[in-house]
Design an enzyme around this catalytic site. Structure first.
Site, short mmCIF file in Angstrom:
data_model
loop_
_atom_site.label_atom_id
_atom_site.label_comp_id
_atom_site.label_asym_id
_atom_site.label_seq_id
_atom_site.Cartn_x
_atom_site.Cartn_y
_atom_site.Cartn_z
N MET A 67 -34.38 81.94 -6.03
CA MET A 67 -35.65 81.37 -6.51
C MET A 67 -36.46 81.03 -5.25
SD MET A 67 -34.00 79.23 -9.61
CE MET A 67 -32.38 79.42 -8.90
N HIS A 113 -22.23 81.81 -10.21
CA HIS A 113 -23.68 81.90 -10.08
C HIS A 113 -24.16 80.85 -9.06
CE1 HIS A 113 -27.67 82.98 -11.68
NE2 HIS A 113 -27.98 81.70 -11.58
N ASP A 151 -30.15 82.58 -18.36
CA ASP A 151 -29.91 81.46 -17.45
C ASP A 151 -30.84 80.31 -17.81
OD1 ASP A 151 -29.39 79.84 -15.27
OD2 ASP A 151 -30.20 81.22 -13.77
N MET A 175 -34.95 84.21 -17.52
CA MET A 175 -34.88 82.74 -17.44
C MET A 175 -35.22 82.18 -18.81
SD MET A 175 -33.83 81.84 -14.49
CE MET A 175 -33.90 80.10 -14.94
N ASP A 198 -27.43 79.25 -7.25
CA ASP A 198 -28.88 79.08 -7.39
C ASP A 198 -29.51 78.65 -6.07
OD1 ASP A 198 -29.50 79.65 -10.16
OD2 ASP A 198 -28.19 77.95 -10.63
N HIS A 220 -28.76 83.97 -7.16
CA HIS A 220 -30.08 83.97 -7.82
C HIS A 220 -31.08 83.34 -6.85
CE1 HIS A 220 -32.54 82.10 -11.41
NE2 HIS A 220 -33.22 82.99 -10.73
N MET A 277 -32.77 77.76 -4.05
CA MET A 277 -34.16 77.31 -4.31
C MET A 277 -34.82 76.92 -2.99
SD MET A 277 -33.59 75.01 -7.69
CE MET A 277 -32.44 75.51 -8.99
N SER A 317 -22.75 78.13 -13.15
CA SER A 317 -23.71 77.86 -12.08
C SER A 317 -23.25 76.64 -11.29
CB SER A 317 -25.09 77.58 -12.67
OG SER A 317 -25.88 76.94 -11.69
#
Ligand code: DX5
Ligand code: ZN
Length: 221
Positions: free
Chosen positions: A68, A33, A175, A137, A35, A66, A37, A8
């Site tokens: 979020m 990966h 994760d 998660m 992330d 991913h 957000m 990540s």
């Protein structure tokens, strides 16, 4: 069993992101990966399509994005254009999850469904067949470097059972707090794709040694 290690980049050094991505590739990582957000679904803000586009230029590894993000549908096309190979959305963030998964697939990207720690596996029942990946998660999303929540192991086993019962080839990804200490328990519970930030980028012996350590635990060369 084939397994995937996905560093990540939340824990990468952003002054030299391109270099860190190259290091992941050389160390034998399988996916990167990313992330994303939004400051609403999770209390933190990270990156958007521009960074995904930069990652695409810096590595040939698949980009596992991913999201979020609350109601991410309007952003999917931008992330697909930026080069995302996989787009994973949260069940808790999508009012029309079925439509969102279809939209991801129509963009030529592999759809994933993620569950927060408090969300039961049963939320997948109607839609798991539409996903290429399920992301469990194992911490509350929002930050790197948190401690693994052991109660999520039961849910990982339950979802592995669903995947086997239905004869699916869905990746089962974990994760959050995945490290040399917790890897074997999530692997035994049935996970086959492992995201790690802190344990890989901040390993005292460096990224390559950390990935090799993971492979050894997974019983690979
Ligand atoms: C958490 C993110 C994770 C995070 C994992 O919200 O989804 O991908 O980077 O970080 P570690 O491995 O440090 O727990
Ligand atoms: Zn993540």
């Amino acid at each position: 069993m084939k397994t995937v290690i996905a560093p990540s980049i939340l824990s990468a050094n952003f002054e030299q992101l391109g270099k860190d991505l190259q290091a992941c590739e050389q160390a034998g990582a399988d996916w990167i990966h990313v992330d994303v957000m939004d400051g609403h679904f999770v209390p933190n803000i990270t990156f958007g399509p521009l960074i995904v586009e930069a990652c695409k230029r810096a590595t040939s590894l698949p980009l596992d994005v991913h999201l979020m993000v609350n109601e991410p549908a309007h952003l999917l096309e931008a992330f697909a254009k930026a080069g995302a190979d996989r787009l994973t959305v949260h069940v808790e963030a999508c009012t029309h999850l079925d439509r969102t998964l279809q939209l991801i697939r129509s963009l030529g990207v592999k759809p994933g469904i993620s569950l927060n720690p408090a969300t039961p596996a049963s939320q997948l029942r109607e839609v798991i067949d539409q996903a290429d990946l399920v992301l469990v998660m194992t911490v509350n999303p929002g930050f790197g470097g948190q401690s693994f929540l052991p109660y999520t192991l039961r849910k990982i086993s339950e979802i592995r059972g669903m995947i086997c019962d239905r004869n699916l080839e869905t990746w089962l990804q974990v994760d959050g707090g995945v490290s040399e200490k917790t890897l074997s328990s999530v692997y035994s519970a049935g996970a086959d794709a492992f995201v790690a930030g802190n344990a890989l980028f901040n390993h005292p012996s460096g990224l390559a040694a950390a990935i090799k350590g993971f492979r050894d635990i997974l019983g690979e060369k």
